[in-house]
Design a protein around this motif. Structure first.
Motif, short mmCIF file in Angstrom:
data_model
loop_
_atom_site.label_atom_id
_atom_site.label_comp_id
_atom_site.label_asym_id
_atom_site.label_seq_id
_atom_site.Cartn_x
_atom_site.Cartn_y
_atom_site.Cartn_z
N SER A 40 -29.69 26.27 20.65
CA SER A 40 -28.71 26.19 19.58
C SER A 40 -27.74 25.05 19.86
CB SER A 40 -27.96 27.53 19.49
OG SER A 40 -27.08 27.55 18.40
N THR A 41 -26.74 24.94 19.04
CA THR A 41 -25.69 23.95 19.24
C THR A 41 -24.37 24.68 19.52
OG1 THR A 41 -25.05 23.94 16.91
CG2 THR A 41 -26.80 22.38 17.58
N ILE A 42 -23.42 23.95 20.04
CA ILE A 42 -22.10 24.54 20.31
C ILE A 42 -21.48 25.04 19.01
CG2 ILE A 42 -19.76 24.07 21.10
CD1 ILE A 42 -20.99 22.10 23.12
N GLY A 43 -21.55 24.23 17.97
CA GLY A 43 -20.98 24.62 16.68
C GLY A 43 -21.61 25.89 16.14
N ASN A 44 -22.92 25.99 16.28
CA ASN A 44 -23.61 27.19 15.82
C ASN A 44 -23.23 28.40 16.66
OD1 ASN A 44 -25.40 28.41 13.97
ND2 ASN A 44 -27.04 28.33 15.47
N MET A 45 -23.04 28.17 17.96
CA MET A 45 -22.64 29.28 18.84
C MET A 45 -21.32 29.89 18.38
SD MET A 45 -21.43 29.65 22.69
CE MET A 45 -19.80 29.63 22.04
N TYR A 46 -20.40 29.01 17.95
CA TYR A 46 -19.09 29.51 17.52
C TYR A 46 -19.15 30.28 16.19
CZ TYR A 46 -16.70 27.22 21.36
OH TYR A 46 -16.26 26.87 22.61
N LYS A 47 -20.27 30.22 15.51
CA LYS A 47 -20.45 31.06 14.32
C LYS A 47 -20.65 32.52 14.72
CE LYS A 47 -22.64 27.54 11.44
NZ LYS A 47 -23.90 27.13 10.81
N TYR A 48 -21.16 32.73 15.93
CA TYR A 48 -21.48 34.08 16.40
C TYR A 48 -20.46 34.63 17.39
CZ TYR A 48 -25.95 33.14 14.21
OH TYR A 48 -26.91 32.85 13.30
N PHE A 49 -19.88 33.74 18.20
CA PHE A 49 -18.93 34.16 19.23
C PHE A 49 -17.76 33.20 19.23
CE2 PHE A 49 -23.14 35.48 20.60
CZ PHE A 49 -22.94 36.83 20.81
N GLN A 50 -16.54 33.75 19.28
CA GLN A 50 -15.35 32.91 19.22
C GLN A 50 -15.10 32.12 20.49
OE1 GLN A 50 -11.97 35.24 18.07
NE2 GLN A 50 -12.91 35.92 16.16
N SER A 51 -15.60 32.65 21.63
CA SER A 51 -15.28 32.01 22.89
C SER A 51 -16.25 32.45 23.99
CB SER A 51 -13.86 32.40 23.32
OG SER A 51 -13.80 33.79 23.57
#
Length: 188
Positions: A40-51
């Motif tokens: 995945s990408t960092i941006g996509n990760m932040y769609k699922y988890f805030q931190s």
């Protein structure tokens, strides 16, 4: 980069985060490596988890809650050996099912709200032992804090050692069962 289906991204991120935290610990873990490990990408990760904190929390909160509940529930109970064997098997199953998550709590949690888990476990086991000292036919002594803490440190470090050195569920179950049976039979 491997493309992961949307419903699987959350699980892939958690799996990658677990691997990252186990290898580097929380503080040295990288969001970039977690995202890449999940395809995945960092941006996509932040769609699922805030931190990164939320990822860690998601991985360990259930096991910590179950473990603390187990210890508290059995804190003041004493009873027949068949009941003790059932409790031991419940504990052994809990540890073998959550081996990685326990190691995250013990070895990889510096910098998180869980960083004192090892000492918390020692304190909880100490309270439990304090309540059960009369069951071990100990002669009365005015202050047992040093004895109780020392035994608790040994118990916790022994069970954690089994988890650190064995990943197979069967080995963990056998190791923990043998360890606790030996320790508690030697007390009686």
């Amino acid at each position: 980069m491997v493309q992961v289906q949307k419903p699987q991204i959350r699980e892939a991120l958690l799996k990658a985060a677990k691997h990252e935290f186990m290898e580097y610990g929380f503080q040295r873990s990288s969001i970039r490596r977690i995202a890449a490990g999940a395809g995945s990408t960092i941006g996509n990760m932040y769609k699922y988890f805030q931190s990164k904190d939320e990822l860690f929390e998601r991985l360990v909160s259930n096991v910590k809650g179950e473990l603390y509940f187990f210890i508290k529930e059995h804190e003041t109970e004493s009873g027949e050996s068949s009941n003790a064997h059932q409790k031991l098997q419940l504990f052994v199953n809990l540890m073998s099912d959550y081996r990685d998550e326990m190691l995250l709590l013990i070895d990889a949690s510096d910098g998180t709200q869980y960083q004192n888990t090892y000492e918390d476990l020692i304190a909880m086991v100490s309270l439990n032992l304090q309540d059960h000292l009369p069951d071990f036919n100990m002669p009365p002594v005015p202050d047992t804090r040093i004895l109780v803490r020392t035994i608790a440190v040994g118990l916790v470090s022994g069970w954690v050692d089994v988890l650190r050195h064995h990943s197979d569920k069967k080995d963990i179950k056998n190791g923990l069962t043998q360890y606790f049976l030996f320790v508690f039979k030697s007390f009686l």
